[in-house]
Design an enzyme around this catalytic site. Structure first.
Site, PDB file in Angstrom:
ATOM      1  N   SER A 128       0.807  -1.164  -0.132  1.00  0.00           N
ATOM      2  CA  SER A 128       0.180  -0.032  -0.125  1.00  0.00           C
ATOM      3  C   SER A 128       0.927   1.108   0.014  1.00  0.00           C
ATOM      4  CB  SER A 128      -0.780   0.034   1.173  1.00  0.00           C
ATOM      5  OG  SER A 128      -1.877   1.132   1.243  1.00  0.00           O
ATOM      6  N   LYS A 146      -0.823  -0.948  -4.478  1.00  0.00           N
ATOM      7  CA  LYS A 146      -2.140  -0.097  -4.223  1.00  0.00           C
ATOM      8  C   LYS A 146      -1.997   1.423  -3.894  1.00  0.00           C
ATOM      9  CE  LYS A 146      -4.569   0.162   0.272  1.00  0.00           C
ATOM     10  NZ  LYS A 146      -5.388  -0.623   1.290  1.00  0.00           N
ATOM     11  N   LYS A 160      -2.840   5.050  -2.640  1.00  0.00           N
ATOM     12  CA  LYS A 160      -4.057   5.687  -1.978  1.00  0.00           C
ATOM     13  C   LYS A 160      -4.322   7.131  -2.601  1.00  0.00           C
ATOM     14  CE  LYS A 160      -3.995   3.552   2.399  1.00  0.00           C
ATOM     15  NZ  LYS A 160      -5.351   3.207   2.780  1.00  0.00           N
ATOM     16  N   ASP A 169      -7.039   3.035  -3.178  1.00  0.00           N
ATOM     17  CA  ASP A 169      -8.142   3.216  -2.138  1.00  0.00           C
ATOM     18  C   ASP A 169      -8.369   4.470  -1.583  1.00  0.00           C
ATOM     19  OD1 ASP A 169      -8.931   2.762   0.660  1.00  0.00           O
ATOM     20  OD2 ASP A 169      -7.453   1.747   1.303  1.00  0.00           O
ATOM     21  N   GLU A 176     -10.936   0.838  -3.687  1.00  0.00           N
ATOM     22  CA  GLU A 176     -11.332   0.340  -2.345  1.00  0.00           C
ATOM     23  C   GLU A 176     -12.221   1.703  -1.794  1.00  0.00           C
ATOM     24  OE1 GLU A 176      -7.904  -1.011  -0.706  1.00  0.00           O
ATOM     25  OE2 GLU A 176      -8.776  -1.023   1.281  1.00  0.00           O
ATOM     26  N   ASP A 214     -13.937  -1.600   2.288  1.00  0.00           N
ATOM     27  CA  ASP A 214     -13.069  -1.738   3.589  1.00  0.00           C
ATOM     28  C   ASP A 214     -14.027  -1.440   4.907  1.00  0.00           C
ATOM     29  OD1 ASP A 214     -11.212  -1.770   5.592  1.00  0.00           O
ATOM     30  OD2 ASP A 214      -9.477  -0.595   4.306  1.00  0.00           O
ATOM     31  N   LYS A 217     -10.274  -7.138   7.234  1.00  0.00           N
ATOM     32  CA  LYS A 217      -9.166  -7.003   8.466  1.00  0.00           C
ATOM     33  C   LYS A 217      -9.653  -7.452   9.602  1.00  0.00           C
ATOM     34  CE  LYS A 217      -7.787  -2.581   6.285  1.00  0.00           C
ATOM     35  NZ  LYS A 217      -7.698  -1.199   6.272  1.00  0.00           N
ATOM     36  N   GLY A 249      -4.371  -4.487   5.568  1.00  0.00           N
ATOM     37  CA  GLY A 249      -3.495  -4.462   6.765  1.00  0.00           C
ATOM     38  C   GLY A 249      -3.689  -2.908   7.482  1.00  0.00           C
TER      39      GLY A 249
HETATM   40  O1  OSB Z   1      -7.467   1.609   4.260  1.00  0.00           O
HETATM   41  O2  OSB Z   1      -6.309  -0.089   3.766  1.00  0.00           O
HETATM   42  C1  OSB Z   1      -6.563   0.913   4.569  1.00  0.00           C
HETATM   43  C2  OSB Z   1      -3.463   1.438   6.764  1.00  0.00           C
HETATM   44  C3  OSB Z   1      -4.146   2.068   7.870  1.00  0.00           C
HETATM   45  C4  OSB Z   1      -5.414   2.293   7.787  1.00  0.00           C
HETATM   46  C5  OSB Z   1      -6.164   1.897   6.960  1.00  0.00           C
HETATM   47  C6  OSB Z   1      -5.485   1.342   5.673  1.00  0.00           C
HETATM   48  C7  OSB Z   1      -4.472   1.235   5.599  1.00  0.00           C
HETATM   49  C8  OSB Z   1      -3.584   0.507   4.448  1.00  0.00           C
HETATM   50  C9  OSB Z   1      -2.744  -0.836   4.773  1.00  0.00           C
HETATM   51  O3  OSB Z   1      -3.698   1.046   3.389  1.00  0.00           O
HETATM   52  C10 OSB Z   1      -1.588  -0.605   4.969  1.00  0.00           C
HETATM   53  C11 OSB Z   1      -0.730  -1.803   5.481  1.00  0.00           C
HETATM   54  O4  OSB Z   1      -0.745  -2.127   6.564  1.00  0.00           O
HETATM   55  O5  OSB Z   1       0.004  -2.331   4.448  1.00  0.00           O
HETATM   56 MG    MG Z   2      -8.460   0.449   2.995  1.00  0.00          MG
END
Ligand code: OSB
Ligand code: MG
Length: 375
Positions: free
Chosen positions: A143, A169, A171, A196, A221, A246, A270, A298
């Site tokens: 991510s 992925k 953000k 995401d 996402e 999510d 999760k 994650g």
């Molecule tokens: O939305 O998936 C999410 C990390 C913290 C809070 C929300 C998210 C995330 C991530 C995953 O994108 C990060 C990771 O642990 O690899």
């Molecule tokens: Mg997410």
């Protein structure tokens, strides 16, 4: 087992680099570790067991309503007394023991995780075996946070691809969406790519989100708010890119509703968000029955939660690469022996319990407070 004491320990760990999402920037990792101690009855007698859990609540209520010191309070004041009153606590009864507390899935998940670790360790069974995971290795996705510029993003993605990550992925948020996705596609071609939004858009942004259809993304996402199930269903009618939820998927019931409403075609599981690994398994099984692909999300877990997530990611319905990156994606030095990504995948732990335990010197180094609650 019968619980005798529970330790609530706060740790702070440096992140290798800040992690930015639409809801803010994490400069360091703050976690709450739960360590349970109790007596486990086995066919050959009673044994003392201990187990570890990791609470994924963030320091502030920005991803979900929970936050770390709130989770501590809920555990200490409400969940632990109920668990101490019980003659027998098993992973399978944790949900029922905590049912008097509305919400707070991350607090509940951490406690269930610790009970599960204690039981599995006592019985010599790995979490992977308990969950019915079948694979020895699982593909590892990464991510990538929002970057200060597209040029920086290209460098960061290039580095992860060089390391071998199997899926990227990105953000996104309003103002950082079509342009970075276009740039990554233009530079790296047909890599497995998804985005995401962490609930940063509304249905009024449908035309903008539809522009992402040009880039052949695996999924988008959580584009809309966590409680916008109907709006996600409407958006799904307008997009070719599959929607993956999510934040909205807080339980197996929420997952069933989202599938029935056609609000989602993919589900991110999760364990912390849904109250633990047992509910996570139920969501996995539901999705598998409906042909809905799932993957393990994650929350910047330490090696403890990371190793456990790898076991979940090895379940047969997890057909997309998860956010189960190597420890070194976030931490130069992890709390446990690291989870190692090699050749685009990570190894599924086979040791009894979660597969990792905190290294004593790291635990001492990262701890900021410890409270022990007794029966
Ligand atoms: O939305 O998936 C999410 C990390 C913290 C809070 C929300 C998210 C995330 C991530 C995953 O994108 C990060 C990771 O642990 O690899
Ligand atoms: Mg997410």
């Amino acid at each position: 087992m019968q619980l005798t004491s529970v330790e609530l320990r706060h740790i702070t760990m440096p992140l290798r680099s800040p992690f930015t999402t639409s809801f803010g920037t994490e400069e360091e990792k703050i976690a709450l570790l739960v360590r349970v101690a109790g007596e486990l009855r086995t066919p050959t007698g009673t044994v003392e067991v201990t187990g570890w859990g990791e609470c994924v609540a963030m320091a502030e209520p920005v991803y979900s309503a929970e936050y770390l010191t709130g989770a501590h309070e809920v555990l200490r004041r409400f969940l632990l007394p109920a668990f101490f009153r019980a003659e027998e606590v098993t992973a399978e009864t944790c949900a029922a023991l905590g049912a008097g507390v509305v919400g707070h899935p991350m607090a509940k998940a951490a406690l269930e995780m610790a009970v599960l670790d204690a039981e599995l360790t006592g019985r010599g069974v790995s979490l992977a075996e308990y969950l019915g995971a079948q694979r020895r290795r699982v593909p590892s996705g990464v991510s990538v946070g929002i970057q200060p510029s597209v040029a920086t993003l290209i460098d960061v993605v290039a580095d992860y691809l060089e390391q071998g990550y199997a899926r990227i992925k990105l953000k996104i948020q309003p103002g950082w969406d079509v342009e970075p996705v276009r740039a990554v596609r233009a530079r790296f071609g047909d890599i497995p790519l998804q985005v995401d939004a962490n609930a940063a858009y509304t249905l009024a942004d449908a035309d903008l989100l539809r522009r992402l259809d040009d880039f052949g993304l695996l999924l988008v996402e959580q584009p809309l708010a966590h409680d916008d199930l109907r709006q996600h269903a409407e958006l799904a009618q307008l997009l070719r890119t599959p929607i993956c939820l999510d934040e909205s998927i807080t339980s197996v019931r929420a997952a069933a509703d989202a599938i029935a409403l056609r609000a989602t075609r993919v589900i991110n599981i999760k364990p912390g968000r849904v109250g633990g690994y047992l509910e996570a398994r139920r969501i996995h099984d539901l999705c598998r029955a409906h042909g809905v692909p799932v993957w393990c999300g994650g929350m910047l877990e330490t090696g403890l939660g990371r190793a456990a997530n790898v076991a979940l990611a090895a379940m047969p319905g997890c057909t997309l690469p998860g956010d189960v990156s190597g420890s070194d994606r976030f931490y130069a030095r992890d709390l446990t022996e690291p989870v190692v990504m090699r050749g685009g995948s990570v190894e599924v732990p086979q040791a009894p319990g979660l597969g990792r335990i905190p290294l004593p010197d790291r635990l001492a180094e990262f701890s900021t407070s410890v409270e022990t609650v007794r029966r």
